[in-house]
Design an enzyme around this catalytic site. Structure first.
Site, PDB file in Angstrom:
ATOM      1  N   TYR A   1      41.555   8.271   8.166  1.00 10.28           N
ATOM      2  CA  TYR A   1      42.452   9.266   8.186  1.00 10.28           C
ATOM      3  C   TYR A   1      43.148   9.289   9.451  1.00 10.28           C
ATOM      4  O   TYR A   1      44.291  10.095   9.671  1.00 10.28           O
ATOM      5  CB  TYR A   1      41.464  10.820   8.387  1.00 10.28           C
ATOM      6  CG  TYR A   1      40.959  11.073   7.082  1.00 10.28           C
ATOM      7  CD1 TYR A   1      41.020  10.360   5.849  1.00 10.28           C
ATOM      8  CD2 TYR A   1      40.025  12.285   6.913  1.00 10.28           C
ATOM      9  CE1 TYR A   1      40.561  10.804   4.645  1.00 10.28           C
ATOM     10  CE2 TYR A   1      39.514  12.596   5.722  1.00 10.28           C
ATOM     11  CZ  TYR A   1      39.622  11.753   4.474  1.00 10.28           C
ATOM     12  OH  TYR A   1      39.061  12.348   3.426  1.00 10.28           O
TER      13      TYR A   1
ATOM     14  N   THR B   1      39.895  17.184   7.280  1.00 11.26           N
ATOM     15  CA  THR B   1      40.836  16.832   8.471  1.00 11.26           C
ATOM     16  C   THR B   1      41.705  15.550   7.986  1.00 11.26           C
ATOM     17  O   THR B   1      42.417  14.913   8.545  1.00 11.26           O
ATOM     18  CB  THR B   1      40.323  16.182   9.664  1.00 11.26           C
ATOM     19  OG1 THR B   1      39.460  15.069   9.457  1.00 11.26           O
ATOM     20  CG2 THR B   1      39.289  17.387  10.363  1.00 11.26           C
TER      21      THR B   1
HETATM   22  P1  NAP Z   1      43.191  21.070  -0.062  1.00  8.32           P
HETATM   23  O1  NAP Z   1      41.963  21.438   1.441  1.00  8.32           O
HETATM   24  O2  NAP Z   1      42.871  21.456  -1.145  1.00  8.32           O
HETATM   25  O3  NAP Z   1      44.630  21.635   0.528  1.00  8.32           O
HETATM   26  C1  NAP Z   1      45.383  21.622   1.820  1.00  8.32           C
HETATM   27  C2  NAP Z   1      46.320  22.214   1.848  1.00  8.32           C
HETATM   28  O4  NAP Z   1      46.370  23.665   1.466  1.00  8.32           O
HETATM   29  C3  NAP Z   1      47.382  22.173   3.152  1.00  8.32           C
HETATM   30  O5  NAP Z   1      48.833  22.001   2.805  1.00  8.32           O
HETATM   31  C4  NAP Z   1      47.194  23.686   3.616  1.00  8.32           C
HETATM   32  O6  NAP Z   1      47.864  24.116   4.457  1.00  8.32           O
HETATM   33  C5  NAP Z   1      46.724  24.638   2.628  1.00  8.32           C
HETATM   34  N1  NAP Z   1      46.014  25.757   2.754  1.00  8.32           N
HETATM   35  C6  NAP Z   1      44.833  25.786   3.450  1.00  8.32           C
HETATM   36  N2  NAP Z   1      44.225  26.846   3.500  1.00  8.32           N
HETATM   37  C7  NAP Z   1      45.071  27.716   2.799  1.00  8.32           C
HETATM   38  C8  NAP Z   1      45.036  28.888   2.292  1.00  8.32           C
HETATM   39  N3  NAP Z   1      44.271  30.010   2.902  1.00  8.32           N
HETATM   40  N4  NAP Z   1      46.110  29.576   1.555  1.00  8.32           N
HETATM   41  C9  NAP Z   1      47.164  28.702   1.300  1.00  8.32           C
HETATM   42  N5  NAP Z   1      47.252  27.208   1.412  1.00  8.32           N
HETATM   43  C10 NAP Z   1      46.154  27.012   2.315  1.00  8.32           C
HETATM   44  O7  NAP Z   1      43.464  19.549   0.193  1.00  8.32           O
HETATM   45  P2  NAP Z   1      42.896  18.192   0.905  1.00  8.32           P
HETATM   46  O8  NAP Z   1      43.437  18.142   2.426  1.00  8.32           O
HETATM   47  O9  NAP Z   1      43.277  17.120   0.040  1.00  8.32           O
HETATM   48  O10 NAP Z   1      41.201  18.461   0.845  1.00  8.32           O
HETATM   49  C11 NAP Z   1      40.600  18.948   1.952  1.00  8.32           C
HETATM   50  C12 NAP Z   1      39.973  17.710   2.647  1.00  8.32           C
HETATM   51  O11 NAP Z   1      38.722  17.117   1.743  1.00  8.32           O
HETATM   52  C13 NAP Z   1      40.311  16.743   3.258  1.00  8.32           C
HETATM   53  O12 NAP Z   1      41.208  17.265   4.701  1.00  8.32           O
HETATM   54  C14 NAP Z   1      39.578  15.652   3.571  1.00  8.32           C
HETATM   55  O13 NAP Z   1      38.497  16.087   4.759  1.00  8.32           O
HETATM   56  C15 NAP Z   1      38.690  15.748   2.354  1.00  8.32           C
HETATM   57  N6  NAP Z   1      39.270  14.870   1.385  1.00  8.32           N
HETATM   58  C16 NAP Z   1      38.252  13.750   0.982  1.00  8.32           C
HETATM   59  C17 NAP Z   1      38.717  12.664   0.057  1.00  8.32           C
HETATM   60  C18 NAP Z   1      37.941  11.581  -0.372  1.00  8.32           C
HETATM   61  O14 NAP Z   1      38.337  10.605  -1.056  1.00  8.32           O
HETATM   62  N7  NAP Z   1      36.586  11.925  -0.007  1.00  8.32           N
HETATM   63  C19 NAP Z   1      40.149  12.808  -0.447  1.00  8.32           C
HETATM   64  C20 NAP Z   1      40.863  13.959  -0.282  1.00  8.32           C
HETATM   65  C21 NAP Z   1      40.562  14.999   0.656  1.00  8.32           C
HETATM   66  P3  NAP Z   1      48.186  24.242   6.013  1.00  8.32           P
HETATM   67  O15 NAP Z   1      47.277  22.777   6.518  1.00  8.32           O
HETATM   68  O16 NAP Z   1      49.437  24.143   6.520  1.00  8.32           O
HETATM   69  O17 NAP Z   1      47.351  25.244   6.463  1.00  8.32           O
END
Ligand code: NAP
Length: 288
Positions: free
Chosen positions: A47, A20
């Site tokens: 977040y 999220t």
């Molecule tokens: P991600 O999940 O790798 O990528 C998110 C992106 O991918 C969004 O633009 C989304 O678009 C797109 N997407 C989602 N499903 C898709 C699909 N089936 N086909 C094509 N594109 C798709 O990146 P992230 O948000 O960085 O990582 C995920 C989660 O990890 C975060 O939300 C967070 O909870 C966690 N996180 C943790 C840390 C940490 O330091 N612990 C750091 C970064 C992230 P739409 O939203 O438009 O669908």
């Protein structure tokens, strides 16, 4: 949705969860994921999405595995207690399933932070203790600071084009029954993965399996016993697609092809140490 054991705990979580960070999909997309079995939501006090997550789980709290994170500037005992109460209030619940230290903080003794985490477990405010962005050495120090609990998870960046987690950490987590929660598993939207796939292997495997490229990419991580992934998706369509990454497996040949042909980077030990030194310095200066 296939499920995996959480660390050494007597509990399973879905191998695809719901991220999220920068989430803008409202209640609908997350509810869709929960309905499809991805009943593991990851948020963080940093977040700004805890309030919304609270809305999502309001009537279904006991059906959801809820994970949030405390920011490193709240790792002092008193600050951590205040942070958890704020998160509980925003999430509209009286317990958090997985409470994670968001990043290491070298300026605060880990014994103080982990002592507070164990008190929160005793009070029933949190069920399990996790960490995020911890190296093997930081994990070992954090575990040694705990008296009765075990760290169940480490949330780190892990995707087809950034495989730094494979340098020591993945093996360590596997051997020590610590779940590796892969963040940014779609490399923030698939573009970076496609750019590093000059032979179009992802497309080829997707066509062989009848799955989409995102499903193939996600399946590549969760094929590993101790790995779950938490993609973020704003649209119910993307959520549904991501949930479809579970319940099947790549063949060993397909797995090996992706492994070999997609270009990736892996931070070496020197780069990792330099980055940690830079972060520690910024923390000492109070900049992060
Ligand atoms: P991600 O999940 O790798 O990528 C998110 C992106 O991918 C969004 O633009 C989304 O678009 C797109 N997407 C989602 N499903 C898709 C699909 N089936 N086909 C094509 N594109 C798709 O990146 P992230 O948000 O960085 O990582 C995920 C989660 O990890 C975060 O939300 C967070 O909870 C966690 N996180 C943790 C840390 C940490 O330091 N612990 C750091 C970064 C992230 P739409 O939203 O438009 O669908």
């Amino acid at each position: 949705m296939l499920r995996k054991r959480l660390g050494a705990a007597d509990l399973t979580i879905p191998e695809i969860g719901l991220g999220t960070w920068q989430y803008l999909g409202g209640v609908q997309a997350l509810r869709k994921g929960i309905d499809l079995g991805a009943n593991f939501i990851d948020t963080a006090e940093a977040y700004g999405t805890e309030n919304l997550v609270g809305e999502v789980i309001r009537d279904i709290r006991n059906q959801v595995f809820l994970a949030t994170k405390v920011s490193p500037w709240h790792f002092r005992h008193k600050d951590l207690f205040q942070a958890v109460d704020r998160s509980l209030q925003a999430l509209k619940t009286d317990y958090i399933d997985l409470y994670q230290l968001h990043w290491p903080n070298s300026t605060i003794p880990i014994e103080e932070t982990m002592g507070a985490m164990e008190e929160l477990v005793n009070q029933g405010k949190i069920r399990f203790i996790g960490v995020s962005n911890f190296s093997v050495a930081e994990l070992q120090r954090a575990q040694a600071a705990l008296h009765r609990s075990r760290i169940v998870s480490n949330q780190v960046r892990y995707n087809l084009v950034d495989r730094s987690a494979e340098v020591g950490l993945l093996g360590y987590c596997h051997e020590n029954k610590i779940t590796l929660i892969a963040y940014s598993p779609l490399a923030r939207g698939m573009h970076a993965i496609r750019e590093n796939d000059p032979l179009g292997i992802l497309r080829k495997v997707a066509s062989e399996t009848g799955k989409t490229e995102a499903q193939v990419a996600l399946n590549w991580y969760i094929a590993r016993d101790s790995v779950v992934a938490i993609p973020k998706a704003d649209s119910p369509e993307h959520v549904e697609e991501n949930c479809g990454a579970s319940d099947w497996r790549l063949t060993p040949d397909q797995f090996a092809l992706l492994d070999k042909e997609i270009r990736y980077r892996q931070r070496g030990r020197v780069e990792t140490v330099l980055r940690r030194l830079a972060r520690n310095t910024l923390q000492r200066l109070g900049r992060i």
